[in-house]
Scaffold this active site. Sequence first.
Site, PDB file in Angstrom:
ATOM      1  CE  LYS A 130      -4.432   1.033   0.192  1.00 35.17           C
ATOM      2  NZ  LYS A 130      -5.625   0.329  -0.292  1.00 35.17           N
ATOM      3  CG  ASP A 170      -7.220   3.448  -0.945  1.00 36.61           C
ATOM      4  OD1 ASP A 170      -7.843   2.387  -0.878  1.00 36.61           O
ATOM      5  OD2 ASP A 170      -7.134   4.224   0.032  1.00 36.61           O
TER       6      ASP A 170
HETATM    7  P1  NDP Z   1     -12.871   7.744  -2.908  1.00 39.53           P
HETATM    8  O1  NDP Z   1     -11.822   8.766  -2.702  1.00 39.53           O
HETATM    9  O2  NDP Z   1     -13.411   7.513  -4.257  1.00 39.53           O
HETATM   10  O3  NDP Z   1     -14.114   8.044  -1.937  1.00 39.53           O
HETATM   11  C1  NDP Z   1     -13.963   8.154  -0.558  1.00 39.53           C
HETATM   12  C2  NDP Z   1     -15.276   8.656   0.023  1.00 39.53           C
HETATM   13  O4  NDP Z   1     -15.209   8.615   1.440  1.00 39.53           O
HETATM   14  C3  NDP Z   1     -15.566  10.098  -0.352  1.00 39.53           C
HETATM   15  O5  NDP Z   1     -16.951  10.278  -0.451  1.00 39.53           O
HETATM   16  C4  NDP Z   1     -14.985  10.877   0.838  1.00 39.53           C
HETATM   17  O6  NDP Z   1     -15.597  12.142   1.050  1.00 39.53           O
HETATM   18  C5  NDP Z   1     -15.324   9.935   1.969  1.00 39.53           C
HETATM   19  N1  NDP Z   1     -14.351  10.095   3.059  1.00 39.53           N
HETATM   20  C6  NDP Z   1     -12.996   9.963   2.982  1.00 39.53           C
HETATM   21  N2  NDP Z   1     -12.441  10.187   4.188  1.00 39.53           N
HETATM   22  C7  NDP Z   1     -13.473  10.465   5.020  1.00 39.53           C
HETATM   23  C8  NDP Z   1     -13.560  10.777   6.398  1.00 39.53           C
HETATM   24  N3  NDP Z   1     -12.451  10.836   7.180  1.00 39.53           N
HETATM   25  N4  NDP Z   1     -14.799  10.994   6.936  1.00 39.53           N
HETATM   26  C9  NDP Z   1     -15.916  10.926   6.170  1.00 39.53           C
HETATM   27  N5  NDP Z   1     -15.899  10.625   4.846  1.00 39.53           N
HETATM   28  C10 NDP Z   1     -14.691  10.397   4.306  1.00 39.53           C
HETATM   29  O7  NDP Z   1     -12.271   6.389  -2.288  1.00 39.53           O
HETATM   30  P2  NDP Z   1     -12.727   4.890  -2.543  1.00 39.53           P
HETATM   31  O8  NDP Z   1     -14.194   4.826  -2.737  1.00 39.53           O
HETATM   32  O9  NDP Z   1     -11.829   4.313  -3.550  1.00 39.53           O
HETATM   33  O10 NDP Z   1     -12.324   4.219  -1.160  1.00 39.53           O
HETATM   34  C11 NDP Z   1     -13.222   4.167  -0.043  1.00 39.53           C
HETATM   35  C12 NDP Z   1     -12.768   3.081   0.919  1.00 39.53           C
HETATM   36  O11 NDP Z   1     -12.748   1.816   0.233  1.00 39.53           O
HETATM   37  C13 NDP Z   1     -11.371   3.243   1.501  1.00 39.53           C
HETATM   38  O12 NDP Z   1     -11.345   2.694   2.804  1.00 39.53           O
HETATM   39  C14 NDP Z   1     -10.512   2.384   0.581  1.00 39.53           C
HETATM   40  O13 NDP Z   1      -9.313   1.962   1.192  1.00 39.53           O
HETATM   41  C15 NDP Z   1     -11.456   1.217   0.358  1.00 39.53           C
HETATM   42  N6  NDP Z   1     -11.187   0.413  -0.822  1.00 39.53           N
HETATM   43  C16 NDP Z   1     -11.176   0.957  -2.071  1.00 39.53           C
HETATM   44  C17 NDP Z   1     -10.960   0.148  -3.172  1.00 39.53           C
HETATM   45  C18 NDP Z   1     -11.083   0.657  -4.564  1.00 39.53           C
HETATM   46  O14 NDP Z   1     -11.107  -0.175  -5.481  1.00 39.53           O
HETATM   47  N7  NDP Z   1     -11.189   1.944  -4.799  1.00 39.53           N
HETATM   48  C19 NDP Z   1     -10.628  -1.278  -3.020  1.00 39.53           C
HETATM   49  C20 NDP Z   1     -10.737  -1.761  -1.669  1.00 39.53           C
HETATM   50  C21 NDP Z   1     -10.971  -0.928  -0.622  1.00 39.53           C
HETATM   51  P3  NDP Z   1     -15.213  13.419   0.133  1.00 39.53           P
HETATM   52  O15 NDP Z   1     -15.907  13.168  -1.178  1.00 39.53           O
HETATM   53  O16 NDP Z   1     -15.772  14.565   0.874  1.00 39.53           O
HETATM   54  O17 NDP Z   1     -13.728  13.400   0.020  1.00 39.53           O
END
Ligand code: NDP
Length: 451
Positions: A130, A170
């Site tokens: 990571k 991510d």
């Molecule tokens: P994105 O950046 O596309 O989306 C993240 C979302 O979560 C956004 O809506 C963001 O809000 C919100 N967010 C981030 N940090 C916070 C916080 N501290 N409090 C509240 N809301 C928060 O990321 P992903 O969808 O790719 O990833 C989301 C999760 O899934 C993570 O834990 C990641 O590690 C996990 N994941 C992702 C994978 C992938 O294929 N993308 C694979 C496996 C796991 P805002 O829009 O305001 O920034």
Amino acid sequence: MAVSDHVNLKKFVAGVKRRNPGETEFHQAVFEVASNVFEYISDKEIYHQTQILRRIAEPDRIIIFRVCWEDDNGNIRVNRGYRVQNNNAIGPYKGGIRFHPSVNLSILKFLAFEQTFKNSLTGLPMGGGKGGADFNPKGKSDNEVMRFCQSFMTELHRHIGADIDVPAGDIGVGAREIGFLFGQYKRLSNRFTGVLTGKGMEFGGSPIRTEATGYGTVYMMEDMLKHRGENMDGRVCLVSGAGNVATYAVEKLNQLGAKVVTMSDSSGFIYDKDGIDAEKLAYIIDLKTNRREGLSEYAAEYKVDFFAGERPWRIPCNLAFPCATQNEISANEALLLINNGCIGVSEGANMPTDQDGIEHFIAAKLLFAPSKAANAGGVAISGLEMSQNSARITWKEAELQNLLREIMANIHEQCVTYGQQPGSDYINYVKGANIAGFIKVADAMVAYGVV
Ligand code: NDP
């Protein structure tokens, strides 16, 4: 667990804490795995003798570097970049890159550790890694993001490669960032290889990579319900997040006849009692990926409630899908979910439920799929993107959809095999995923000897 296993577990966890001071997320992730693995290996001397878990909890290497870039006003900005290469016993290091101001070594070490077991569960040949930076893409222009990505890759390119380490996206790293990162890698190395996944379809990407994590998280819930003779139809669902994982979880939930009433972002959550249907979801995707605005705009557009600075877990529901970030369900919120009638939780984000919250879910016998099982669909399709890149072909979408469904069903089966609670029909999916993920990596490490 036998008394001697408890003592050994306590000593092991104390050692991890001593060697990694202050890294609370890393301690949390190691403890969660160790508590199940210690029980499983209590009568398997070879894993003790070879200190397998101790070795998996010590990354193979960590690269930390300065990332210098120039903003649009000509100011020099400095961030910190990282790559944690945790374990490559069963394949090249594989795992996403996160750009978020909260990124630090503890968070990346927990994510790389978890990724090692998750990748093993997919059945594909991928190790765990990571990376990321404490860079905040929010409010930056496209040119600033491009300059940052180029500077980040200028150092990272020395440490990655199609057979060495293959990063993906991510939080904060989506299609735009992957394009900039891949462009710079290609320029520096003069090689067009599958060194990143999540690429655009024009330059080696795979069909359904974007959808795979969210879809997979929902498939996991579908399989858990099916195992109990139930289904998704008409279930009221809470989803958190509004990014890649959350949006495609909502899409699949809608396709399966469920009703999603919440989504959230870092500014708060929306509660739409009528359900976030396909048209409203398209609005959210445009809002977050093109306009890059907060969810309060959705509330104004569709005249629904927006709760600033809050998380959605107090809303009554049948099923919950945390898809935003780590530790977003506390012990109290877990109790709220249980008391309000929630019967199942599938974790799209990595480690979104804290340790006490997990214990509440298991004690209440919820269907609870931990992230390393529930969100493995994304990295599985990344693994298949690597295969397509090596063969220089692109498979058909329908074929990949079927493979994703099969891989998730197989992960569910592995959890059932290793997570069946003695004397009960309850499946502890946390235990199942931890043990199934551990075995393959551990056996490969035993075969290599002490390296
Ligand atoms: P994105 O950046 O596309 O989306 C993240 C979302 O979560 C956004 O809506 C963001 O809000 C919100 N967010 C981030 N940090 C916070 C916080 N501290 N409090 C509240 N809301 C928060 O990321 P992903 O969808 O790719 O990833 C989301 C999760 O899934 C993570 O834990 C990641 O590690 C996990 N994941 C992702 C994978 C992938 O294929 N993308 C694979 C496996 C796991 P805002 O829009 O305001 O920034």
